[in-house]
Motif scaffolding. Structure first.
Motif, PDB file in Angstrom:
ATOM      1  N   LEU A  75      33.623  32.921  33.148  1.00 59.37           N
ATOM      2  CA  LEU A  75      34.398  34.147  32.977  1.00 59.37           C
ATOM      3  C   LEU A  75      35.733  34.072  33.697  1.00 59.37           C
ATOM      4  O   LEU A  75      36.769  34.482  33.153  1.00 59.37           O
ATOM      5  N   VAL A  76      35.733  33.545  34.922  1.00 62.69           N
ATOM      6  CA  VAL A  76      36.978  33.430  35.685  1.00 62.69           C
ATOM      7  C   VAL A  76      37.956  32.494  34.988  1.00 62.69           C
ATOM      8  O   VAL A  76      39.158  32.770  34.901  1.00 62.69           O
ATOM      9  N   MET A  77      37.457  31.384  34.459  1.00 62.28           N
ATOM     10  CA  MET A  77      38.323  30.441  33.747  1.00 62.28           C
ATOM     11  C   MET A  77      38.910  31.081  32.495  1.00 62.28           C
ATOM     12  O   MET A  77      40.108  30.946  32.218  1.00 62.28           O
ATOM     13  N   VAL A  78      38.078  31.797  31.748  1.00 66.86           N
ATOM     14  CA  VAL A  78      38.557  32.467  30.529  1.00 66.86           C
ATOM     15  C   VAL A  78      39.563  33.556  30.877  1.00 66.86           C
ATOM     16  O   VAL A  78      40.628  33.663  30.246  1.00 66.86           O
ATOM     17  N   GLY A  79      39.246  34.366  31.893  1.00 70.19           N
ATOM     18  CA  GLY A  79      40.164  35.432  32.294  1.00 70.19           C
ATOM     19  C   GLY A  79      41.499  34.903  32.770  1.00 70.19           C
ATOM     20  O   GLY A  79      42.550  35.447  32.427  1.00 70.19           O
ATOM     21  N   GLY A  80      41.474  33.816  33.565  1.00 67.84           N
ATOM     22  CA  GLY A  80      42.713  33.219  34.030  1.00 67.84           C
ATOM     23  C   GLY A  80      43.543  32.655  32.899  1.00 67.84           C
ATOM     24  O   GLY A  80      44.772  32.757  32.898  1.00 67.84           O
ATOM     25  N   ASP A  81      42.878  32.047  31.917  1.00 66.32           N
ATOM     26  CA  ASP A  81      43.594  31.477  30.778  1.00 66.32           C
ATOM     27  C   ASP A  81      44.201  32.556  29.898  1.00 66.32           C
ATOM     28  O   ASP A  81      45.307  32.383  29.365  1.00 66.32           O
ATOM     29  N   LEU A  82      43.506  33.678  29.755  1.00 70.77           N
ATOM     30  CA  LEU A  82      43.991  34.729  28.861  1.00 70.77           C
ATOM     31  C   LEU A  82      45.079  35.587  29.502  1.00 70.77           C
ATOM     32  O   LEU A  82      46.056  35.946  28.835  1.00 70.77           O
ATOM     33  N   ALA A  83      44.919  35.935  30.781  1.00 73.84           N
ATOM     34  CA  ALA A  83      45.839  36.920  31.372  1.00 73.84           C
ATOM     35  C   ALA A  83      46.205  36.616  32.820  1.00 73.84           C
ATOM     36  O   ALA A  83      46.592  37.520  33.551  1.00 73.84           O
ATOM     37  N   GLY A  84      46.063  35.370  33.257  1.00 72.91           N
ATOM     38  CA  GLY A  84      46.480  35.012  34.605  1.00 72.91           C
ATOM     39  C   GLY A  84      45.675  35.721  35.676  1.00 72.91           C
ATOM     40  O   GLY A  84      44.468  35.925  35.537  1.00 72.91           O
ATOM     41  N   ILE A  85      46.356  36.134  36.736  1.00 73.97           N
ATOM     42  CA  ILE A  85      45.681  36.726  37.882  1.00 73.97           C
ATOM     43  C   ILE A  85      45.031  38.055  37.513  1.00 73.97           C
ATOM     44  O   ILE A  85      43.944  38.394  38.005  1.00 73.97           O
ATOM     45  N   LEU A  86      45.656  38.829  36.611  1.00 76.28           N
ATOM     46  CA  LEU A  86      45.051  40.089  36.183  1.00 76.28           C
ATOM     47  C   LEU A  86      43.756  39.841  35.425  1.00 76.28           C
ATOM     48  O   LEU A  86      42.775  40.568  35.589  1.00 76.28           O
ATOM     49  N   GLY A  87      43.753  38.799  34.599  1.00 74.29           N
ATOM     50  CA  GLY A  87      42.539  38.453  33.863  1.00 74.29           C
ATOM     51  C   GLY A  87      41.413  38.056  34.792  1.00 74.29           C
ATOM     52  O   GLY A  87      40.258  38.428  34.568  1.00 74.29           O
ATOM     53  N   VAL A  88      41.742  37.310  35.852  1.00 72.66           N
ATOM     54  CA  VAL A  88      40.724  36.894  36.819  1.00 72.66           C
ATOM     55  C   VAL A  88      40.122  38.104  37.522  1.00 72.66           C
ATOM     56  O   VAL A  88      38.911  38.173  37.756  1.00 72.66           O
ATOM     57  N   LEU A  89      40.961  39.078  37.859  1.00 74.02           N
ATOM     58  CA  LEU A  89      40.477  40.261  38.575  1.00 74.02           C
ATOM     59  C   LEU A  89      39.678  41.201  37.675  1.00 74.02           C
ATOM     60  O   LEU A  89      38.732  41.860  38.133  1.00 74.02           O
ATOM     61  N   LEU A  90      40.044  41.269  36.395  1.00 69.39           N
ATOM     62  CA  LEU A  90      39.426  42.245  35.496  1.00 69.39           C
ATOM     63  C   LEU A  90      38.251  41.702  34.700  1.00 69.39           C
ATOM     64  O   LEU A  90      37.481  42.491  34.138  1.00 69.39           O
ATOM     65  N   ILE A  91      38.097  40.384  34.646  1.00 69.89           N
ATOM     66  CA  ILE A  91      37.134  39.806  33.705  1.00 69.89           C
ATOM     67  C   ILE A  91      35.695  40.207  34.034  1.00 69.89           C
ATOM     68  O   ILE A  91      34.893  40.455  33.124  1.00 69.89           O
ATOM     69  N   ILE A  92      35.326  40.275  35.305  1.00 75.24           N
ATOM     70  CA  ILE A  92      33.946  40.634  35.656  1.00 75.24           C
ATOM     71  C   ILE A  92      33.627  42.080  35.271  1.00 75.24           C
ATOM     72  O   ILE A  92      32.603  42.337  34.619  1.00 75.24           O
ATOM     73  N   PRO A  93      34.475  43.073  35.646  1.00 78.30           N
ATOM     74  CA  PRO A  93      34.181  44.445  35.184  1.00 78.30           C
ATOM     75  C   PRO A  93      34.155  44.570  33.658  1.00 78.30           C
ATOM     76  O   PRO A  93      33.307  45.290  33.121  1.00 78.30           O
ATOM     77  N   ILE A  94      35.062  43.881  32.970  1.00 76.72           N
ATOM     78  CA  ILE A  94      35.063  43.936  31.501  1.00 76.72           C
ATOM     79  C   ILE A  94      33.780  43.344  30.949  1.00 76.72           C
ATOM     80  O   ILE A  94      33.174  43.884  30.008  1.00 76.72           O
ATOM     81  N   TYR A  95      33.343  42.231  31.527  1.00 74.37           N
ATOM     82  CA  TYR A  95      32.087  41.609  31.097  1.00 74.37           C
ATOM     83  C   TYR A  95      30.910  42.570  31.302  1.00 74.37           C
ATOM     84  O   TYR A  95      30.040  42.686  30.424  1.00 74.37           O
ATOM     85  N   MET A  96      30.885  43.258  32.425  1.00 74.19           N
ATOM     86  CA  MET A  96      29.803  44.206  32.699  1.00 74.19           C
ATOM     87  C   MET A  96      29.783  45.330  31.666  1.00 74.19           C
ATOM     88  O   MET A  96      28.721  45.721  31.168  1.00 74.19           O
ATOM     89  N   ILE A  97      30.969  45.844  31.324  1.00 79.38           N
ATOM     90  CA  ILE A  97      31.050  46.939  30.347  1.00 79.38           C
ATOM     91  C   ILE A  97      30.578  46.467  28.977  1.00 79.38           C
ATOM     92  O   ILE A  97      29.772  47.138  28.314  1.00 79.38           O
ATOM     93  N   ILE A  98      31.073  45.302  28.553  1.00 77.84           N
ATOM     94  CA  ILE A  98      30.689  44.769  27.241  1.00 77.84           C
ATOM     95  C   ILE A  98      29.190  44.491  27.189  1.00 77.84           C
ATOM     96  O   ILE A  98      28.524  44.784  26.182  1.00 77.84           O
ATOM     97  N   LYS A  99      28.652  43.953  28.271  1.00 76.67           N
ATOM     98  CA  LYS A  99      27.219  43.644  28.306  1.00 76.67           C
ATOM     99  C   LYS A  99      26.384  44.914  28.149  1.00 76.67           C
ATOM    100  O   LYS A  99      25.400  44.934  27.387  1.00 76.67           O
ATOM    101  N   ILE A 100      26.765  45.975  28.853  1.00 80.00           N
ATOM    102  CA  ILE A 100      26.026  47.238  28.758  1.00 80.00           C
ATOM    103  C   ILE A 100      26.092  47.789  27.333  1.00 80.00           C
ATOM    104  O   ILE A 100      25.078  48.225  26.766  1.00 80.00           O
ATOM    105  N   ILE A 101      27.273  47.756  26.723  1.00 77.26           N
ATOM    106  CA  ILE A 101      27.436  48.288  25.363  1.00 77.26           C
ATOM    107  C   ILE A 101      26.636  47.468  24.358  1.00 77.26           C
ATOM    108  O   ILE A 101      25.933  48.019  23.497  1.00 77.26           O
TER     109      ILE A 101
END
Length: 359
Positions: free
Chosen positions: A317-343
């Motif tokens: 997830l960190v690698m994907v987030g960093g590749d997609l949106a840099g430092i913001l992607g790294v910081l946001l990828i875990i919460p986004i993953y949690m939301i998507i997983k719940i849905i």
């Protein structure tokens, strides 16, 4: 035949969505103002959501004490202002002094580091671990060059994102105020726009997402604070220079999942090595002990098993987030993953679980 018709409808829906995306890309100039607006408010929204989950329990407690919710928020703002002034007057001078001292002494520190590496290179014990044609000092120098290049790129990207700091500091408190004041209204609005037969399930999804984000953010702050305290006292005990500055860097970097702990350890060990090889070893021991206490004692107590994410999943997830949106992607990828997983889990349980299990 029924299953085939369902499959065809799903395929048609996917094709239509792809066609819409393609047509949208042909008129991207229409979406540039929207993208610009999103870019401007991303950082304030992140900060607002972060402090919303930190401060909401306090606001709710004050409201239960019969304090008006708006007044409670303003009182918290006042306390934060006092704390900020105390930080500027009490902690910042020491932190600033260490930072300026580190910057001014950088040439001599690198010279000392080079001398320590050359001494280690001449050591018979260390030479047994490296081939004769390999120079540890050269390898470390190359590694540091690549590391500083990596950090420079990320810091540059971060500053480019938060370049308009005035806008951020003006918008962030306003958004946070209304988020705290109207807590829960956004979730209820989402429930209302869904079909009535899904109101109950949607309310459960919103509640679960809210609870997971709250546990994650509050837990991460508490864990990082505990880690920072452990590391700071450990650094003071071993006599590591710039202990406060390095602890603050480690505290901030540990908000980046997985790689943050590794990146924050590098300058600590380097400063320790400049002091002496024994201090470098002890600083590494302090880091490892503090992280073991965090991972095995503090984190399970705070998180329990609610936010258990496999380390491999975190790395990916960190690698994907960093590749997609840099430092913001790294910081946001875990919460986004949690939301998507719940849905996804809830959608599966509502629409597919019974029919698929009966096949």
């Amino acid at each position: 035949m029924f299953k085939l018709n369902n499959f065809i409808r799903i395929c048609v829906a996917i094709v239509l969505v792809m066609a819409i995306i393609y047509l949208g890309s042909l008129v991207d100039f229409l979406f540039k103002p929207i993208l610009s607006l999103i870019t401007i408010i991303t950082i304030p929204l992140m900060l607002s959501a972060f402090f919303y989950y930190l401060l909401r329990p306090l606001v709710n407690m004050m409201e239960r004490k019969k304090i008006n919710r708006s007044l409670a928020i303003l009182l918290i703002y006042l306390v934060f202002g006092i704390v900020l002034v105390g930080f500027i007057l009490g902690v910042w001078p020491s932190l600033r002094s260490q930072l300026l001292n580190l910057v001014n002494n950088a040439p001599s520190l690198f010279a000392s580091l080079n001398n320590q590496l050359q001494e280690l290179e001449r050591s018979e014990f260390l030479s047994n671990f490296f081939p004769k044609d390999v120079s540890p000092s050269t390898q470390v120098t190359n590694f540091l060059t690549q590391g500083f290049s990596f950090l420079t790129n990320y810091v540059t990207g971060l500053f480019s994102v938060i370049s308009d700091i005035t806008v951020i500091m003006f918008i962030f408190p306003i958004i946070l105020f209304y988020m705290l004041k109207e807590s829960g209204d956004f979730g209820r609005a989402i429930v209302r726009i869904t079909p009535k037969r899904f109101h109950e399930e949607m309310a459960k999804v919103i509640a679960e997402i809210d609870r997971s984000l709250s546990n994650f953010i509050v837990g991460r702050v508490l864990i990082n604070l505990a880690l920072g305290v452990l590391m700071y006292f450990g650094f003071l005990i071993i006599g590591l220079p710039y202990a406060l500055l390095l602890t603050v860097i480690a505290f901030i970097m540990n908000f980046i999942p997985f790689i943050g702990a590794i990146l924050s350890s590098i300058p600590i060990v380097i400063i320790g090595l400049i002091e002496s090889p024994s201090v470098a070893i002890w600083s590494l021991i302090v880091i490892l002990v503090a992280q073991q206490i965090q991972d095995n004692l503090i984190a399970p107590y705070i998180f329990g098993k609610q936010l258990a994410i496999h380390p491999i999943t975190t790395i990916v997830l960190v690698m994907v987030g960093g590749d997609l949106a840099g430092i913001l992607g790294v910081l946001l990828i875990i919460p986004i993953y949690m939301i998507i997983k719940i849905i996804v889990v809830r959608v599966y349980e509502i629409f597919f679980k019974r029919s698929w299990e009966n096949i």
